[in-house]
Design an enzyme around this catalytic site. Structure first.
Site, mmCIF file in Angstrom:
data_model
loop_
_atom_site.group_PDB
_atom_site.id
_atom_site.type_symbol
_atom_site.label_atom_id
_atom_site.label_comp_id
_atom_site.label_asym_id
_atom_site.label_seq_id
_atom_site.Cartn_x
_atom_site.Cartn_y
_atom_site.Cartn_z
ATOM 1 N NE ARG A 120 11.054 -1.814 -20.240
ATOM 2 C CZ ARG A 120 11.980 -1.545 -21.369
ATOM 3 N NH1 ARG A 120 12.999 -2.510 -21.327
ATOM 4 N NH2 ARG A 120 11.549 -0.978 -22.317
ATOM 5 C CE LYS A 142 -0.556 0.973 -0.782
ATOM 6 N NZ LYS A 142 -1.468 1.268 -0.108
ATOM 7 C CD GLU A 184 0.699 6.089 8.905
ATOM 8 O OE1 GLU A 184 -0.169 5.108 9.066
ATOM 9 O OE2 GLU A 184 1.026 6.434 7.809
ATOM 10 C CE LYS A 223 2.893 -1.567 4.767
ATOM 11 N NZ LYS A 223 3.294 -0.215 4.475
ATOM 12 C CD GLU A 233 -4.346 -0.312 -0.931
ATOM 13 O OE1 GLU A 233 -3.431 0.017 -0.558
ATOM 14 O OE2 GLU A 233 -5.327 0.475 -1.388
ATOM 15 N NE ARG A 237 0.014 -2.726 0.954
ATOM 16 C CZ ARG A 237 1.027 -2.655 0.498
ATOM 17 N NH1 ARG A 237 1.493 -3.602 0.040
ATOM 18 N NH2 ARG A 237 2.102 -1.563 1.003
ATOM 19 C CG ASN A 241 -5.173 3.063 2.661
ATOM 20 O OD1 ASN A 241 -3.934 3.213 2.625
ATOM 21 N ND2 ASN A 241 -5.698 2.052 1.736
ATOM 22 C CG HIS A 244 -3.890 6.612 5.010
ATOM 23 N ND1 HIS A 244 -3.883 6.098 6.392
ATOM 24 C CD2 HIS A 244 -2.781 6.715 4.491
ATOM 25 C CE1 HIS A 244 -2.786 5.877 6.735
ATOM 26 N NE2 HIS A 244 -2.051 6.275 5.661
ATOM 27 C CG HIS A 248 -3.682 10.598 1.245
ATOM 28 N ND1 HIS A 248 -4.078 9.677 0.539
ATOM 29 C CD2 HIS A 248 -2.616 10.528 2.050
ATOM 30 C CE1 HIS A 248 -3.019 8.561 0.661
ATOM 31 N NE2 HIS A 248 -2.263 9.084 1.679
ATOM 32 C CG HIS A 260 1.348 10.538 6.002
ATOM 33 N ND1 HIS A 260 0.208 10.297 5.026
ATOM 34 C CD2 HIS A 260 1.637 9.024 6.524
ATOM 35 C CE1 HIS A 260 0.059 9.160 4.738
ATOM 36 N NE2 HIS A 260 0.473 8.478 5.811
#
Ligand code: NAD
Ligand code: GLY
Length: 350
Positions: A120, A142, A184, A223, A233, A237, A241, A244, A248, A260
């Site tokens: 956990r 993330k 990026e 960031k 998010e 946030r 993206n 993206h 993606h 990417h």
């Protein structure tokens, strides 16, 4: 040397410093007693840096085991993740122990997810060795693996206790990975950092590598500013993206042959072209964006069919029912969030 504090729910520092890996224990020791450590890396990065990191940690009293897997986006999957956590259990790692993700975004995302969920949750440190990981994936917590249906669909938010970026590791990074990272970086320019775009226009990063440390710090600060406002998010946030939504889909449809950062570059151009038609974006912004991407040897178009990109967008985490939250350039260096239906999104692929 830069030390950027991330004021998240569990705060931590991003340290960006040349030659820091050779004495990594100096950074970890104030945060973590010498318990056990697992270093997770891939088969490109491990032969270059793992021995040095292990030797330094062992010398400082840590007991170190390692998990090295084949490089590449294909490996960021559920089977690999389970193999990793089974290995962690075999090693009898406990909640007091530490995971170090040594590598690019693939290592960081998958090892981070293992740390987020094993027992956990155990502490982990991100050690980004690719430009893309340094400017983006190592910061913000993330973590995820890909599923057959799409990118990053199985994951968790889990902030690292430290991000340690040794910029000298970029000396061994292949040119195509520098190019990928620039995708990026240019994205950050469109998130209210227009000065970064001007700097890159004046001298593309590929020809100005000595400035990488400053540019990494600028992106990490951008960031940090966003993550501190919206860690999980639920709002701003999502701006991260930009590029993206279609990016993606491009990665998936190309079976990850288009990496990417390259996919994000094409995704930004597609979204900007759509914004000219739907959001009154000045067409000169598209021209300038394409020119800057080309100066960094990034692609600006794709032959992948619109239907494939739209189908992938339906599985995007930013989809909710019939609608999807997209990021639309509003000017050179600025973007906004907008909710559209999937049918309206089709209209963006002009
Ligand atoms: P990657 O981890 O596959 O690294 C790219 C290649 O460079 C690999 O072959 C790797 O072995 C090699 N490499 C890395 N460092 C090296 C070095 N110093 N010397 C020599 N070779 C080196 O890919 P990436 O571009 O770093 O990251 C892409 C991943 O990051 C994608 O899965 C993407 O979804 C994810 N990502 C996550 C976030 C996030 O917020 N978590 C943000 C952006 C991207
Ligand atoms: N790269 C997207 C994010 O960190 O939110």
């Amino acid at each position: 040397m830069f030390r950027i504090h991330i004021n998240a729910s569990e705060p931590y520092d991003v340290v960006i410093e040349n030659n820091s890996l050779s004495h990594i224990s100096d950074y970890i020791r104030p945060l973590k007693e010498p318990y056990r450590v697992i270093i997770v890396s891939d088969d490109n990065v491990a032969p270059l840096y793992l021995k040095m990191v292990k030797a330094n940690l062992t010398g400082a009293g840590y007991s170190v085991c390692e998990y090295v897997f084949p490089h590449g986006e294909d490996e960021k999957n559920a089977t690999r993740l389970i193999d990793l956590v089974e290995y962690m259990a075999d090693q009898s790692l406990t909640r007091k122990d530490l995971l170090i993700a040594l590598g690019g975004g693939v290592v960081g995302d998958m090892a981070g997810f293992a740390a987020a969920t094993y027992l956990r949750g155990i502490d982990y440190v991100q050690v980004p060795t690719s430009l893309l990981a340094a400017v983006d994936s190592s910061v913000g917590g993330k973590t995820a693996v890909n599923l057959k249906a799409g990118k990053n669909l199985w994951g968790a938010f889990k902030q690292p206790i430290l991000v340690l970026c040794d910029t000298t590791t970029l000396d061994t990074l292949p040119r195509k990975e520098w190019i990928n990272g620039c995708g990026e970086i240019i994205k950050y320019g469109f998130l209210d950092v227009p000065g970064l775009l001007t700097q890159l226009e004046n001298k593309p990063l590929l020809e100005n590598r000595e400035k990488a440390i400053d540019i990494i710090a600028r992106c990490v600060q951008a960031k940090a500013d966003i993550v501190e406002q919206d860690e999980r998010e639920s709002g701003v946030r999502a701006l991260l993206n930009l590029g993206h939504t279609f990016g993606h889909g491009i990665e998936k449809a190309s079976h990850f042959k288009i990496p990417h950062g390259n996919a994000v570059a094409i995704g930004m151009v597609l979204m900007a072209q759509g914004a000219v038609h739907h959001d009154n974006l000045n067409p000169t912004v598209v021209t300038k964006l394409k020119k800057l991407l080309a100066a960094h040897e990034l692609p600006t178009e794709t032959s992948i069919r619109a239907d494939e990109l739209l189908e992938a967008a339906k599985h995007d985490k930013k989809s909710q029912g019939d609608t999807i939250k997209i990021v639309v350039p509003t000017d050179y260096g600025h973007s906004k969030l907008k909710v559209v239906t999937h049918e309206e999104l089709r209209g963006y692929l002009v």
